[in-house]
Design a protein around this motif. Structure first.
Motif: not given
Length: 202
Positions: A3-7, A23-34, A99-106, A177-179
């Motif tokens: 919540l604090s990161r979202f705010l 961006d998508c991978d690593g920004t909206l989706a927590d999937n860079m390790p994958a 796939i799980v989100p990077i929730d505060f960005v989503l 831009v969000f990256e």
């Protein structure tokens, strides 16, 4: 924490912007390790052992461009198109539905939809990114999607962001831009756009 990161992200994105480009991978989706794991596994099938740090360094590049760079660094001769197809197979089989989100960005994207134009600009293949956005539940909020092959040059060149802005009918200077990766930041700068590194939001 989320919540604090979202705010914080919402505060940092305030301004006279008409479009947000994520961006998508690593920004909206927590999937860079994958993605890193599938790069390594695919390279191993070709008999090449790659340093995972290279994938982080080149985050946001189209896969074919990463393979071209890989061939230079490892003195290999891998077909970029064949590599991309095999990597996509491994990723879809092992990781796509997990796939799980990077929730505060989503949540930021969801909160911004309808207030500004929304675009996603990725170096990934279109089929994979479309599936990712669907898994994340935001595919219907994205007005413009730019992926690998949609422009002659990908990140770190500005072309993908400039094409997104043109399709949204928004001047580059009115886009934010969000990256998560340096190549994407470099592309945004070259496009004359403001940017935020989401991995630096605490």
């Amino acid at each position: 924490m989320e919540l604090s990161r979202f705010l914080k992200l919402r505060q940092l994105s305030e301004g006279d912007y008409q479009a947000f480009l994520y961006d998508c991978d690593g920004t909206l989706a927590d999937n860079m390790p994958a993605h890193t794991a599938t790069y390594i596994a695919t390279a191993n099938e070709y008999g090449v052992s790659i340093d995972p740090a290279m994938i982080n360094e080149l985050a946001g590049w189209p896969i074919a461009d990463v393979v071209t760079e890989m061939n230079i660094r490892y003195q290999s001769n891998i077909d970029p198109i064949a590599f991309r197809a095999r990597k996509a197979e491994l990723y879809a089989a092992e990781y796509m539905e997990k796939i799980v989100p990077i929730d505060f960005v989503l949540q930021h994207l969801k909160a911004s939809a309808g207030k500004v134009r929304i675009g996603v600009v990725s170096g990934g293949d279109r089929e994979a990114i479309e599936k990712t956005l669907k898994v994340l539940g935001v595919d219907d909020l994205v007005e413009v999607l730019i992926c690998a092959g949609d422009t002659l040059k990908g990140k770190p060149f500005p072309d993908p962001f400039l094409k997104a802005a043109a399709l949204l009918h928004v001047e580059p200077g009115r886009c934010l831009v969000f990256e998560d990766g340096l190549p994407g930041v470099e592309a945004a700068k070259s496009a004359g756009m403001a940017w935020l590194r989401i991995d630096q939001i605490v």
